[in-house]
Design an enzyme around this catalytic site. Structure first.
Site, short mmCIF file in Angstrom:
data_model
loop_
_atom_site.label_atom_id
_atom_site.label_comp_id
_atom_site.label_asym_id
_atom_site.label_seq_id
_atom_site.Cartn_x
_atom_site.Cartn_y
_atom_site.Cartn_z
CB SER A 472 89.72 -38.04 -21.27
OG SER A 472 90.33 -38.51 -20.10
CG ASP A 483 86.96 -48.22 -33.64
OD1 ASP A 483 88.08 -48.60 -34.06
OD2 ASP A 483 86.67 -48.22 -32.43
CE LYS A 497 90.62 -40.09 -17.27
NZ LYS A 497 89.18 -39.93 -17.42
#
Length: 712
Positions: A472, A483, A497
């Site tokens: 999560s 990124d 998740k």
């Protein structure tokens, strides 16, 4: 029975619902035994409300139909008797009539059938615990070459009572044999086992209708998706304590010991500690609210119910009657004023590791973050000192910078998530500004959640360490760092998740008219914790899906590290991709963002250096052997009941474990231990954490200019 995987929750919003469920009083009735648990009207209302909200507002928009009913039914039986050790095949054949009707029951708020199934299970459970106690009066032959099959989830349910009796006779023999290997007499071991079984029976007898309701609602919501959860009021309170890392109470850890609520530890600086009247191992026998409230005896209570009575709002008074350990005389009465307790032991922690780089010492700061926690009530109230992951990490970073560390490792292993806001704000400590995560709702509208604070708390080299249980919010943070090219990701593929839950206080949703009607029919709700504002529980409802700023979902796939470590956690048993009701991986358009660096050119060299170390590393070799051993043991389903054979096997296993542990210790530069010698406190055997710091040290030594973040 009630295992849950806590997930990212958007705690700021409350979903409005205009549904007005009615109280159902004419549901089909079964004959109820004296010991049977029965549902109440409030649970019927909550069931209907949750069903309507799940079908109307859940991201997946799953209809309640016969197909879902069959999944709910299977989930429920699995929660009750996953190992097929209590229920008979005839019981399950009887239950099969409800396999495709539970959906209708849920929509109608009819819980009678779910409770009927539970009561049959509870009857079997009680029967076999009592049977086990009776078995202790018999003699046992530990020379026979018998085998006990302990893993039965793939076996059929027992055909009759005799088959289950044989199973439980073997179970008792196995439990007794384990005690026999400790060297005590058979009589002592039988008495120990009798007390153990009696305690199990006592705890089972304390189950109430809220426990049954929670188990059934878990089976229901799990059929929709793995992270939509209903919590009864007591479980909601525990969930929110876990989220905030704080609670209001007396500052003591409690445990049930021989029917007594016993103090096992005291929080420094809390009310119990400051009173100087409370000691570890004191037994709480009664609790009273305020200065004049009547005492309520809690001997024999379930620990959860006792804790609910002792906790309470900050500034309120609680009186306790305490018995000193080992003393059965007159109890003493003390008065405590509850305070807010910060759970520091489960907050972000730091350490500094030193590495040698061509004769130069490199200092790596390691920040271990157990969860993305936020005390939302304090935050909402404007308390400038509210408890949160980001605030704690910011203070740690300031300390590490003063200590002139050369790099930072963020350790997110076993961090199952928490607050979305904290994931965004924590990312903001390491980047200037920009998007952190994309969120797509059930209407397919995409929102980009950015970090808007240009301040950077730390601009130097960093790595993020993850494992299969990083989920999560951990995945949001790791994905954003990856990124942006802000840090290198190390470890194993994360949980996957990638869904958003909204925490909904059902007290704010259920129609006031219904509340009034319930109050008039049932009177005061005795199951609600003292001081609790929540009477109907909480629904964590999946309302959206996370996507990386580069477009890919974190759902199902998780985050793939730049340099991967072997996983001790079996990837085929744990993870979103092992959940039958999980949403799939997909991709949306990337958002506009400016990369801060690019690790692509340097990762091959870092991996080469890592592989070279691992090729000659004893610690790495032992890790791979441990993984193989775990896989082997997980495939085992039975064990011998022959005492000589089992002792020989256990002795060999114990000796092998000691030898392997000492080999690990020597590989890490620690002295070996003798048999029975305790491991020194705070000793670090975490090889993977060490290697993460070494990889970051390699990066620093390469003097690479990829990371061009500047602090302003």
């Amino acid at each position: 029975m009630f295992k849950k995987f806590y997930t990212v929750v958007v705690v700021a919003a409350t979903l409005a619902c205009n549904a007005s469920p009615t109280v159902t009083t004419n549901a089909p009735q079964r004959k109820v035994g004296a010991a049977d648990l029965t549902p109440d009207l409030q649970q019927s209302v909550v069931c209907r409300q949750v069903a309507e909200m799940v079908t109307r507002f859940n991201y997946k928009k799953v209809p309640l139909n016969d197909s879902i009913s069959a999944i709910i039914y299977t989930n429920y039986l699995k929660r009750l008797d996953e190992n097929h050790s209590y229920l008979l095949a005839t019981d399950v054949a009887d239950f099969n009539q409800y396999k495709t009707t539970l959906d209708d029951d849920i929509k109608a708020g009819n819980l009678n059938n779910a409770f009927y199934i539970f009561n049959v299970f509870q009857k079997r459970y009680t029967e076999y615990v009592n049977f086990s106690i009776a078995q202790l009066a018999k003699s046992f032959d530990f020379t026979k070459n018998e085998t006990f099959v302990y893993d039965r989830d793939s076996l059929p349910y027992a055909a009759d009572v005799n088959e289950l009796h044989n199973l439980w006779a073997q179970r008792v023999k196995y439990d007794l044999l384990n005690l026999q290997l400790t060297g005590k007499s058979l009589a002592e071991n039988k008495e120990t086992l009798k007390k153990r079984y009696s305690n199990i029976l006592s705890q089972s007898n304390k189950l109430n209708n809220q426990d049954v309701f929670q188990a059934f609602m878990d089976a229901f919501t799990e059929a929709i998706d793995p992270h939509t959860n209903y919590f009864t009021p007591q479980n909601a309170a525990n969930f929110n304590i876990d989220m905030s890392r704080s609670l209001e109470g007396i500052g003591a850890t409690l445990q049930s010991v021989n029917e007594y609520v016993t103090i096992k530890s005291i929080v420094a600086g809390g009310p119990a500690d400051k009173s100087k009247q409370v000691n570890v191992e004191d037994r709480i026998i009664a609790v009273a609210q305020g200065k004049t409230g009547a005492f309520q005896d809690i001997v024999g209570w379930r620990i959860e119910n006792a804790i609910a009575l002792i906790r309470g709002a900050k500034g309120t008074t609680v009186r306790l009657q305490l018995l000193r350990t080992g003393v059965n005389g007159k109890p003493r009465t003390i008065e405590l004023v509850r305070e807010k307790i910060i759970l520091k032991d489960i907050s972000a922690q730091k350490e500094i590791r030193t590495y040698n780089n061509n004769g130069k010492q490199v200092k790596i700061g390691v920040i271990s973050i157990p969860a993305f926690y936020l005390d939302f009530n304090d935050y909402k109230a404007g308390n400038p000192n509210y408890k949160s992951t980001t605030r704690d990490v910011k203070l740690i970073l300031d300390t590490l910078k003063r200590e002139n560390v050369d790099g930072i490792v963020i350790d997110l292993r076993e961090n199952g998530g928490g607050s979305l806001m904290e994931a965004i704000e924590l990312t903001g400590l390491f980047i200037k500004t920009g998007p952190v995560v994309q969120v797509r709702d059930a209407r397919n509208q995409v929102e980009v959640d950015p970090d808007e604070d240009p301040a950077i708390a730390y601009a130097g080299p960093m790595a993020v360490l993850v494992d299969r249980f990083s989920a999560s919010a951990s995945e949001i943070f790791s994905a954003a760092i990856q990124d942006y090219g802000r840090g290198i990701i190390l470890g194993t593929q994360t949980y996957g998740k990638g869904s958003v839950q909204n925490a909904i206080d059902l007290d704010k949703v259920i129609n006031p008219t219904i509340k009034d009607k319930l109050a008039s029919l049932t009177g005061k709700n005795k199951s609600v914790a003292v001081g609790s504002q929540n009477k109907f529980g909480q629904l964590n409802l999946t309302i959206a899906k996370f996507y990386r700023i580069s477009g890919g979902a974190t759902q199902h796939k998780g985050v793939i590290p730049d340099i991967q470590f072997p996983s001790v956690i079996p990837l085929d048993k744990y993870g979103e991709d092992t959940e039958p009701s999980a949403m799939p991986y997909d991709v949306i358009a990337k958002t506009d963002f400016t990369k801060f660096g690019n690790f692509t050119p340097v990762v091959p060299e870092l991996k080469k250096l890592h592989d070279q170390r691992m090729s000659t590393s004893d610690s790495y070799k032992y890790l791979l052997e441990d993984i193989a051993e775990v896989k082997k043991q997980s495939a085992e389903k039975s064990i011998t009941l022959n005492e000589v054979q089992l002792k020989k096997q256990r002795d060999a296993d114990e000796q092998k474990a000691l030898e392997r542990n000492n080999l690990r210790r020597v590989a890490l530069g620690l002295k070996p231990l003798k048999k029975g010698e305790a491991k020194p406190k705070n000793e670090d055997l975490d090889f993977l954490k060490r290697e993460a710091g070494q990889i970051l040290t390699d990066y620093i030594s390469l003097d690479n200019k990829i990371m061009s973040v500047t602090q302003k």
